[in-house]
Motif scaffolding. Structure first.
Motif, PDB file in Angstrom:
ATOM      1  N   ASP A 134       0.860  -1.185   0.000  1.00  9.35           N
ATOM      2  CA  ASP A 134       0.000   0.000   0.000  1.00  9.35           C
ATOM      3  C   ASP A 134       0.894   1.231   0.000  1.00  9.35           C
ATOM      4  O   ASP A 134       1.193   1.790   1.047  1.00  9.35           O
ATOM      5  N   PRO A 135       1.342   1.679  -1.188  1.00  5.00           N
ATOM      6  CA  PRO A 135       2.288   2.788  -1.247  1.00  5.00           C
ATOM      7  C   PRO A 135       1.743   4.119  -0.737  1.00  5.00           C
ATOM      8  O   PRO A 135       2.495   5.059  -0.552  1.00  5.00           O
ATOM      9  N   LYS A 136       0.448   4.201  -0.449  1.00  5.71           N
ATOM     10  CA  LYS A 136      -0.115   5.412   0.146  1.00  5.71           C
ATOM     11  C   LYS A 136       0.041   5.433   1.657  1.00  5.71           C
ATOM     12  O   LYS A 136      -0.366   6.379   2.314  1.00  5.71           O
ATOM     13  N   THR A 137       0.611   4.355   2.212  1.00  2.00           N
ATOM     14  CA  THR A 137       0.879   4.278   3.650  1.00  2.00           C
ATOM     15  C   THR A 137       2.374   4.402   3.882  1.00  2.00           C
ATOM     16  O   THR A 137       3.164   3.666   3.310  1.00  2.00           O
ATOM     17  N   LEU A 138       2.751   5.339   4.736  1.00  2.00           N
ATOM     18  CA  LEU A 138       4.142   5.596   5.068  1.00  2.00           C
ATOM     19  C   LEU A 138       4.339   5.367   6.561  1.00  2.00           C
ATOM     20  O   LEU A 138       3.532   5.807   7.377  1.00  2.00           O
ATOM     21  N   TRP A 139       5.407   4.668   6.904  1.00  2.00           N
ATOM     22  CA  TRP A 139       5.768   4.429   8.302  1.00  2.00           C
ATOM     23  C   TRP A 139       7.017   5.231   8.627  1.00  2.00           C
ATOM     24  O   TRP A 139       7.960   5.264   7.842  1.00  2.00           O
ATOM     25  N   LEU A 140       7.037   5.869   9.793  1.00  2.00           N
ATOM     26  CA  LEU A 140       8.178   6.658  10.245  1.00  2.00           C
ATOM     27  C   LEU A 140       8.628   6.171  11.614  1.00  2.00           C
ATOM     28  O   LEU A 140       7.795   5.844  12.465  1.00  2.00           O
ATOM     29  N   SER A 141       9.928   6.146  11.826  1.00  2.00           N
ATOM     30  CA  SER A 141      10.430   5.934  13.183  1.00  2.00           C
ATOM     31  C   SER A 141      10.851   7.304  13.700  1.00  2.00           C
ATOM     32  O   SER A 141      11.523   8.068  13.007  1.00  2.00           O
ATOM     33  N   ALA A 142      10.420   7.616  14.901  1.00  2.00           N
ATOM     34  CA  ALA A 142      10.656   8.948  15.455  1.00  2.00           C
ATOM     35  C   ALA A 142      11.064   8.840  16.922  1.00  2.00           C
ATOM     36  O   ALA A 142      11.020   7.764  17.515  1.00  2.00           O
ATOM     37  N   GLY A 143      11.419   9.958  17.492  1.00  2.00           N
ATOM     38  CA  GLY A 143      11.835   9.995  18.881  1.00  2.00           C
ATOM     39  C   GLY A 143      10.759   9.590  19.858  1.00  2.00           C
ATOM     40  O   GLY A 143      11.041   9.130  20.954  1.00  2.00           O
ATOM     41  N   ASN A 144       9.504   9.726  19.459  1.00  2.00           N
ATOM     42  CA  ASN A 144       8.423   9.381  20.383  1.00  2.00           C
ATOM     43  C   ASN A 144       7.603   8.177  19.931  1.00  2.00           C
ATOM     44  O   ASN A 144       6.531   7.944  20.446  1.00  2.00           O
ATOM     45  N   GLY A 145       8.073   7.393  18.967  1.00  2.00           N
ATOM     46  CA  GLY A 145       7.392   6.169  18.585  1.00  2.00           C
ATOM     47  C   GLY A 145       7.293   5.972  17.086  1.00  2.00           C
ATOM     48  O   GLY A 145       7.856   6.725  16.302  1.00  2.00           O
ATOM     49  N   ALA A 146       6.564   4.928  16.706  1.00  2.00           N
ATOM     50  CA  ALA A 146       6.310   4.638  15.296  1.00  2.00           C
ATOM     51  C   ALA A 146       5.078   5.420  14.858  1.00  2.00           C
ATOM     52  O   ALA A 146       4.068   5.452  15.549  1.00  2.00           O
ATOM     53  N   ILE A 147       5.176   6.042  13.702  1.00  2.00           N
ATOM     54  CA  ILE A 147       4.093   6.869  13.186  1.00  2.00           C
ATOM     55  C   ILE A 147       3.651   6.299  11.843  1.00  2.00           C
ATOM     56  O   ILE A 147       4.484   5.993  10.998  1.00  2.00           O
TER      57      ILE A 147
END
Length: 85
Positions: free
Chosen positions: A26-39
């Motif tokens: 699902d290329p319209k879904t992006l996952w980010l790792s950040a200082g306060n969690g997974a987004i």
């Protein structure tokens, strides 16, 4: 994001993003790792949500499983975690 010639803030304004990956199914879904969690960002980055609780912070890396949409592996200071949304 540039809309009608104007720059607009979209998504989650966190200054500490360590990695980003698109869901391979699902290329319209992006996952980010950040200082306060997974987004997770959906719908062209219009909908953002932190998917981890307060115990999972200081993320270092993130990877999406190419065979199981919604399965994401997260590297953080205490090791490795997995989420299956």
């Amino acid at each position: 994001v540039r809309i009608n010639g104007q720059w607009q803030l979209r998504g989650y304004p966190h200054p500490y993003i360590t990695a980003a990956v698109a869901d391979p199914r699902d290329p319209k879904t992006l996952w980010l790792s950040a200082g306060n969690g997974a987004i997770r960002a959906r719908n062209g980055a219009r909908d953002w949500r932190i998917t981890t609780d307060h115990k999972v912070t200081e993320l270092r890396d993130i990877a999406a499983d190419p065979h199981h949409s919604g399965t994401v592996y997260i590297g953080h200071t205490d090791g490795l975690a997995v989420t299956r949304d």
